[in-house]
Design a protein around this motif. Sequence first.
Motif, PDB file in Angstrom:
ATOM      1  N   LYS A  39       0.842  -1.195   0.000  1.00 26.24           N
ATOM      2  CA  LYS A  39       0.000   0.000   0.000  1.00 26.24           C
ATOM      3  C   LYS A  39       0.877   1.245   0.000  1.00 26.24           C
ATOM      4  O   LYS A  39       1.939   1.264   0.619  1.00 26.24           O
ATOM      5  CB  LYS A  39      -0.919   0.006   1.225  1.00 26.24           C
ATOM      6  CG  LYS A  39      -1.869  -1.178   1.304  1.00 26.24           C
ATOM      7  CD  LYS A  39      -2.712  -1.128   2.558  1.00 26.24           C
ATOM      8  CE  LYS A  39      -3.653  -2.340   2.625  1.00 26.24           C
ATOM      9  NZ  LYS A  39      -4.472  -2.329   3.853  1.00 26.24           N
ATOM     10  N   ALA A  40       0.417   2.272  -0.694  1.00 28.13           N
ATOM     11  CA  ALA A  40       1.183   3.514  -0.743  1.00 28.13           C
ATOM     12  C   ALA A  40       0.243   4.700  -0.873  1.00 28.13           C
ATOM     13  O   ALA A  40      -0.861   4.602  -1.418  1.00 28.13           O
ATOM     14  CB  ALA A  40       2.174   3.486  -1.896  1.00 28.13           C
ATOM     15  N   ARG A  41       0.690   5.815  -0.377  1.00 31.13           N
ATOM     16  CA  ARG A  41      -0.026   7.088  -0.525  1.00 31.13           C
ATOM     17  C   ARG A  41       0.986   8.142  -0.939  1.00 31.13           C
ATOM     18  O   ARG A  41       2.068   8.239  -0.359  1.00 31.13           O
ATOM     19  CB  ARG A  41      -0.694   7.489   0.794  1.00 31.13           C
ATOM     20  CG  ARG A  41      -1.128   8.961   0.805  1.00 31.13           C
ATOM     21  CD  ARG A  41      -1.832   9.360   2.076  1.00 31.13           C
ATOM     22  NE  ARG A  41      -1.967  10.820   2.134  1.00 31.13           N
ATOM     23  CZ  ARG A  41      -2.925  11.454   2.801  1.00 31.13           C
ATOM     24  NH1 ARG A  41      -3.834  10.760   3.459  1.00 31.13           N
ATOM     25  NH2 ARG A  41      -2.979  12.768   2.817  1.00 31.13           N
ATOM     26  N   SER A  42       0.661   8.933  -1.950  1.00 30.76           N
ATOM     27  CA  SER A  42       1.565   9.954  -2.452  1.00 30.76           C
ATOM     28  C   SER A  42       0.915  11.323  -2.323  1.00 30.76           C
ATOM     29  O   SER A  42      -0.211  11.527  -2.793  1.00 30.76           O
ATOM     30  CB  SER A  42       1.918   9.673  -3.919  1.00 30.76           C
ATOM     31  OG  SER A  42       2.857  10.606  -4.401  1.00 30.76           O
ATOM     32  N   ASP A  43       1.611  12.268  -1.664  1.00 28.08           N
ATOM     33  CA  ASP A  43       1.112  13.625  -1.465  1.00 28.08           C
ATOM     34  C   ASP A  43       2.080  14.618  -2.090  1.00 28.08           C
ATOM     35  O   ASP A  43       3.282  14.584  -1.812  1.00 28.08           O
ATOM     36  CB  ASP A  43       0.949  13.934   0.026  1.00 28.08           C
ATOM     37  CG  ASP A  43      -0.108  13.053   0.685  1.00 28.08           C
ATOM     38  OD1 ASP A  43      -1.081  12.704  -0.001  1.00 28.08           O
ATOM     39  OD2 ASP A  43       0.063  12.716   1.877  1.00 28.08           O
ATOM     40  N   GLU A  44       1.573  15.524  -2.911  1.00 22.90           N
ATOM     41  CA  GLU A  44       2.398  16.474  -3.653  1.00 22.90           C
ATOM     42  C   GLU A  44       2.326  17.860  -3.015  1.00 22.90           C
ATOM     43  O   GLU A  44       1.233  18.386  -2.767  1.00 22.90           O
ATOM     44  CB  GLU A  44       1.938  16.540  -5.117  1.00 22.90           C
ATOM     45  CG  GLU A  44       2.573  17.624  -5.935  1.00 22.90           C
ATOM     46  CD  GLU A  44       4.075  17.437  -6.109  1.00 22.90           C
ATOM     47  OE1 GLU A  44       4.801  18.435  -6.191  1.00 22.90           O
ATOM     48  OE2 GLU A  44       4.515  16.266  -6.160  1.00 22.90           O
ATOM     49  N   GLU A  56       4.192  -5.863   3.375  1.00 26.29           N
ATOM     50  CA  GLU A  56       4.307  -7.072   4.184  1.00 26.29           C
ATOM     51  C   GLU A  56       5.119  -8.106   3.411  1.00 26.29           C
ATOM     52  O   GLU A  56       5.364  -7.961   2.218  1.00 26.29           O
ATOM     53  CB  GLU A  56       2.921  -7.634   4.514  1.00 26.29           C
ATOM     54  CG  GLU A  56       2.051  -6.701   5.341  1.00 26.29           C
ATOM     55  CD  GLU A  56       0.686  -7.288   5.623  1.00 26.29           C
ATOM     56  OE1 GLU A  56       0.433  -8.446   5.225  1.00 26.29           O
ATOM     57  OE2 GLU A  56      -0.144  -6.587   6.243  1.00 26.29           O
ATOM     58  N   GLY A  57       5.504  -9.167   4.107  1.00 25.39           N
ATOM     59  CA  GLY A  57       6.227 -10.246   3.438  1.00 25.39           C
ATOM     60  C   GLY A  57       7.711  -9.946   3.285  1.00 25.39           C
ATOM     61  O   GLY A  57       8.208  -8.878   3.657  1.00 25.39           O
ATOM     62  N   ARG A  58       8.408 -10.917   2.702  1.00 22.16           N
ATOM     63  CA  ARG A  58       9.861 -10.796   2.482  1.00 22.16           C
ATOM     64  C   ARG A  58      10.076 -10.398   1.029  1.00 22.16           C
ATOM     65  O   ARG A  58       9.695 -11.111   0.105  1.00 22.16           O
ATOM     66  CB  ARG A  58      10.557 -12.111   2.811  1.00 22.16           C
ATOM     67  CG  ARG A  58      10.338 -12.531   4.278  1.00 22.16           C
ATOM     68  CD  ARG A  58      11.043 -13.840   4.629  1.00 22.16           C
ATOM     69  NE  ARG A  58      12.481 -13.720   4.471  1.00 22.16           N
ATOM     70  CZ  ARG A  58      13.179 -14.306   3.506  1.00 22.16           C
ATOM     71  NH1 ARG A  58      12.574 -15.048   2.604  1.00 22.16           N
ATOM     72  NH2 ARG A  58      14.482 -14.163   3.441  1.00 22.16           N
ATOM     73  N   GLN A  59      10.718  -9.256   0.841  1.00 25.46           N
ATOM     74  CA  GLN A  59      10.874  -8.693  -0.492  1.00 25.46           C
ATOM     75  C   GLN A  59      12.295  -8.167  -0.678  1.00 25.46           C
ATOM     76  O   GLN A  59      12.862  -7.571   0.234  1.00 25.46           O
ATOM     77  CB  GLN A  59       9.882  -7.548  -0.719  1.00 25.46           C
ATOM     78  CG  GLN A  59       8.434  -7.916  -0.471  1.00 25.46           C
ATOM     79  CD  GLN A  59       7.554  -6.699  -0.319  1.00 25.46           C
ATOM     80  OE1 GLN A  59       7.960  -5.578  -0.598  1.00 25.46           O
ATOM     81  NE2 GLN A  59       6.329  -6.911   0.142  1.00 25.46           N
ATOM     82  N   SER A  78       9.219  -1.149  11.702  1.00 26.41           N
ATOM     83  CA  SER A  78       9.459  -2.422  11.031  1.00 26.41           C
ATOM     84  C   SER A  78       9.373  -3.553  12.043  1.00 26.41           C
ATOM     85  O   SER A  78       9.912  -3.449  13.149  1.00 26.41           O
ATOM     86  CB  SER A  78      10.844  -2.435  10.363  1.00 26.41           C
ATOM     87  OG  SER A  78      11.109  -3.702   9.789  1.00 26.41           O
ATOM     88  N   GLU A  79       8.685  -4.634  11.654  1.00 28.58           N
ATOM     89  CA  GLU A  79       8.582  -5.808  12.521  1.00 28.58           C
ATOM     90  C   GLU A  79       9.622  -6.866  12.177  1.00 28.58           C
ATOM     91  O   GLU A  79       9.657  -7.923  12.799  1.00 28.58           O
ATOM     92  CB  GLU A  79       7.173  -6.401  12.411  1.00 28.58           C
ATOM     93  CG  GLU A  79       6.078  -5.475  12.921  1.00 28.58           C
ATOM     94  CD  GLU A  79       4.707  -6.113  12.855  1.00 28.58           C
ATOM     95  OE1 GLU A  79       4.627  -7.360  12.877  1.00 28.58           O
ATOM     96  OE2 GLU A  79       3.707  -5.361  12.773  1.00 28.58           O
ATOM     97  N   GLY A  80      10.441  -6.616  11.185  1.00 28.47           N
ATOM     98  CA  GLY A  80      11.503  -7.542  10.794  1.00 28.47           C
ATOM     99  C   GLY A  80      12.746  -6.763  10.400  1.00 28.47           C
ATOM    100  O   GLY A  80      12.753  -5.531  10.364  1.00 28.47           O
ATOM    101  N   GLY A 109       9.821  -8.346   6.870  1.00 27.87           N
ATOM    102  CA  GLY A 109       8.497  -8.409   7.479  1.00 27.87           C
ATOM    103  C   GLY A 109       7.744  -7.114   7.269  1.00 27.87           C
ATOM    104  O   GLY A 109       8.183  -6.256   6.498  1.00 27.87           O
ATOM    105  N   PRO A 110       6.620  -6.928   7.954  1.00 30.55           N
ATOM    106  CA  PRO A 110       5.838  -5.704   7.794  1.00 30.55           C
ATOM    107  C   PRO A 110       6.681  -4.451   8.030  1.00 30.55           C
ATOM    108  O   PRO A 110       7.476  -4.387   8.971  1.00 30.55           O
ATOM    109  CB  PRO A 110       4.746  -5.853   8.864  1.00 30.55           C
ATOM    110  CG  PRO A 110       4.586  -7.332   9.023  1.00 30.55           C
ATOM    111  CD  PRO A 110       5.975  -7.889   8.871  1.00 30.55           C
TER     112      PRO A 110
END
Length: 315
Positions: A39-44, A56-59, A78-80, A109-110
């Motif tokens: 998820k992402a939010r971009s503000d200009e 989330e997950g391993r990336q 960060s949880e990881g 992780g998240p």
Amino acid sequence: MQADFLTFRTFDEIEAFWIEATGVSPTLTQLSAGPLNFKARSDEFAGVTLTWVKSEGRQLWRDTVQDGRLHFGYMIESEGLVRSAGIEINPADALVWIPGKVVDYLLEGPLFSLELTVSEEIIDALGWEPKGAPLRTVSEALLLHLTHVAQMASAWLDTAVDLDKQTFETRLNVWRDLLLDALAKVLQPWFQNSDMELTTLPASKQYDIIRSAEVLFSNGEIENSPDASVIAADLGISRRKLYYAFQNTLGIGPRRFIELKRLHQLRRDLRSAHRDETSVTELAYKNGFSQLGRLSGLYKQHFGEGPRETLLRPA
């Protein structure tokens, strides 16, 4: 801000969003199975863009700058573990995406993070020219202040919908200047131009082995079913050293990593292919998969849908 976060189902969606919002071209290797929950939010703010990210997950991400914008980022929660170039990132560490340097980070992780992008026009006007290693240790207090200012700026943007155009633009510029002031203080380690490269530290030696193995793969020098001994011999190291480099850094062995790289390439090919001009079988063989039954299960487990679903889904 939660309601304004966009959810991305595929890497293609993330890539298109990221290039437009930040000028950074990303490459993702998804190390954990399951659909992306990104998820992402971009503000200009008149040349300064705030991009809030939840993942989330391993990336494993590898980014390159596409234009002259300055891009800066750091983790808020960060949880990881989070690593860059094999080095563990702490709450007082941050990254600047510098042209000519590939910036990578491994998420375990998240994660909740903030990235700021400053337009080329503002960079030129301010005379900003960050140099040196992308990863630096900065003042944690200054990072907290930057986060606070950014949170207030985004919260204000949520309430500014009823303002007249002139008032809105005036206040938008005020928030932009506050953000630039807070960011300038955090960027001092890059302005001081220290020549220390964190990638030379011992913690990143195993990362260098992984990168070298990836070069062999991208050059087509690794067979469809790679043997760890062959890869190790090509790199001039022992099989054990190769295995521990991957296991300690990515949590998976070299064969599994190469398989994931092939899965991601297959997914990119399926997403860009015309359903009437090719088939899953053709693209599977092209990417080194000969056991189509096993591939189907592996693909669905990792991406949450079968390869044919990917091919048939509109681009």
